[in-house]
Design a protein around this motif. Sequence first.
Motif, PDB file in Angstrom:
ATOM      1  N   LEU A 259      80.006 102.329  59.964  1.00 28.57           N
ATOM      2  CA  LEU A 259      79.798 103.716  60.391  1.00 28.57           C
ATOM      3  C   LEU A 259      80.646 104.039  61.615  1.00 28.57           C
ATOM      4  O   LEU A 259      81.264 105.111  61.697  1.00 28.57           O
ATOM      5  CB  LEU A 259      78.314 103.932  60.694  1.00 28.57           C
ATOM      6  CG  LEU A 259      77.902 105.342  61.116  1.00 28.57           C
ATOM      7  CD1 LEU A 259      78.196 106.321  59.993  1.00 28.57           C
ATOM      8  CD2 LEU A 259      76.423 105.385  61.473  1.00 28.57           C
ATOM      9  N   ALA A 260      80.683 103.085  62.570  1.00 29.49           N
ATOM     10  CA  ALA A 260      81.508 103.299  63.768  1.00 29.49           C
ATOM     11  C   ALA A 260      82.985 103.402  63.398  1.00 29.49           C
ATOM     12  O   ALA A 260      83.723 104.241  63.928  1.00 29.49           O
ATOM     13  CB  ALA A 260      81.279 102.152  64.756  1.00 29.49           C
ATOM     14  N   LYS A 261      83.408 102.541  62.467  1.00 25.30           N
ATOM     15  CA  LYS A 261      84.806 102.573  62.008  1.00 25.30           C
ATOM     16  C   LYS A 261      85.112 103.896  61.325  1.00 25.30           C
ATOM     17  O   LYS A 261      86.172 104.501  61.542  1.00 25.30           O
ATOM     18  CB  LYS A 261      85.051 101.406  61.058  1.00 25.30           C
ATOM     19  CG  LYS A 261      86.506 101.208  60.684  1.00 25.30           C
ATOM     20  CD  LYS A 261      86.665  99.978  59.809  1.00 25.30           C
ATOM     21  CE  LYS A 261      88.139  99.783  59.433  1.00 25.30           C
ATOM     22  NZ  LYS A 261      88.285  98.590  58.554  1.00 25.30           N
TER      23      LYS A 261
ATOM     24  N   LYS B  56      94.488 117.885  64.841  1.00 27.59           N
ATOM     25  CA  LYS B  56      94.556 118.807  65.982  1.00 27.59           C
ATOM     26  C   LYS B  56      95.936 118.753  66.628  1.00 27.59           C
ATOM     27  O   LYS B  56      96.517 119.796  66.979  1.00 27.59           O
ATOM     28  CB  LYS B  56      93.480 118.416  66.986  1.00 27.59           C
ATOM     29  CG  LYS B  56      93.267 119.442  68.094  1.00 27.59           C
ATOM     30  CD  LYS B  56      92.102 119.022  68.967  1.00 27.59           C
ATOM     31  CE  LYS B  56      91.858 120.052  70.078  1.00 27.59           C
ATOM     32  NZ  LYS B  56      90.721 119.620  70.937  1.00 27.59           N
ATOM     33  N   ALA B  57      96.467 117.510  66.778  1.00 28.92           N
ATOM     34  CA  ALA B  57      97.808 117.362  67.364  1.00 28.92           C
ATOM     35  C   ALA B  57      98.861 118.006  66.476  1.00 28.92           C
ATOM     36  O   ALA B  57      99.787 118.674  66.958  1.00 28.92           O
ATOM     37  CB  ALA B  57      98.115 115.878  67.565  1.00 28.92           C
TER      38      ALA B  57
ATOM     39  N   ALA C 221      89.971 109.989  64.750  1.00 30.13           N
ATOM     40  CA  ALA C 221      91.433 109.840  64.814  1.00 30.13           C
ATOM     41  C   ALA C 221      92.120 110.854  63.906  1.00 30.13           C
ATOM     42  O   ALA C 221      93.136 111.462  64.283  1.00 30.13           O
ATOM     43  CB  ALA C 221      91.831 108.424  64.412  1.00 30.13           C
ATOM     44  N   ALA C 222      91.538 111.054  62.692  1.00 33.08           N
ATOM     45  CA  ALA C 222      92.110 112.037  61.771  1.00 33.08           C
ATOM     46  C   ALA C 222      92.002 113.447  62.353  1.00 33.08           C
ATOM     47  O   ALA C 222      92.942 114.255  62.250  1.00 33.08           O
ATOM     48  CB  ALA C 222      91.384 111.959  60.422  1.00 33.08           C
ATOM     49  N   ALA C 223      90.835 113.714  62.979  1.00 39.26           N
ATOM     50  CA  ALA C 223      90.660 115.038  63.605  1.00 39.26           C
ATOM     51  C   ALA C 223      91.655 115.237  64.747  1.00 39.26           C
ATOM     52  O   ALA C 223      92.259 116.314  64.880  1.00 39.26           O
ATOM     53  CB  ALA C 223      89.226 115.173  64.125  1.00 39.26           C
TER      54      ALA C 223
END
Length: 302
Positions: A136-138, A151-152, A145-147
Amino acid sequence: MYASRVVARVGLVTPARVVQTRMASQKAPPVKKVVKTAMKAVQEAALAQGKVAKAATEKKVARVMGKAKVVQKRVAKRVRAASAVAGEKVKAASANAARKAKAAARRTSALAAKKATALKKKAARTTKAQAAKAKLAKRKAAKAAAAMKKKAALAKRRESKQTKALQLKKAAAAKKAKAAEKKSAANSKKEALKAAGPVNPYSLFVSKNAKGKGKVNMKELAATWKGLSPAEKATYVQEAKKNLDARQKVRSSLKRPPSKYAVFVKQHFAAAYAAAMKTTTDRREAFKVASKQVSAKYKSSQ
């Protein structure tokens, strides 16, 4: 009991008690010990009653001893039976204790196995929970990271759009400024050319005679121009020629100076073209060959 009564009659109290005590404890006394005791009793009786009653006492003692042996056998039999029963009871108790110990060992083993299984299951559940938690943490980290990446990318795209819009805006402003500059230059050129005056004698005549007169009849001006003498027209011709020279000077001053490449081409193209025409009859081909040669020569000279 019978032996004790017989001994009591003779006056022997202690051996009877001994016999009673041993029979009560269910243990058979040894024959030698009984005989010894009886003999001792007889001796004491003989000493007490005298030598007269010695023979009768010995006879009685012999009968008592016979009965005592019978009693001893019975007691021994009973003792053996009791010992056998006790042995069986001990054996049964031992077997029962062994069974109980075995059952206790089985229970202990089963309890330990159950406890070990419970601990194993608990460890498996803990490991599974930890694995699920790590997964779940992964997943959350990957989602974050995808968000962040999205966003970047969005920020980069927005920045790119803004940069592109700014560049387009700058390009449009530069184009507009260049167009305005070009228009201003064209207007300045027109004004400068116009200030030089008309270059046609008739136009010069019309401008001089129509200036400041409002509405002018062009037919009358044309008839007047035709009625002028050659000498009168010559004045306008000379002035128009001067205006033409002034206009040429203005045009020369407004014309951009030729580039280095243009000067180089003007100096070397004619010779290159003449050399190319000697190798082919096609003028276009000769032009292309001469242009390539002059361009290559210019690049090598720089």
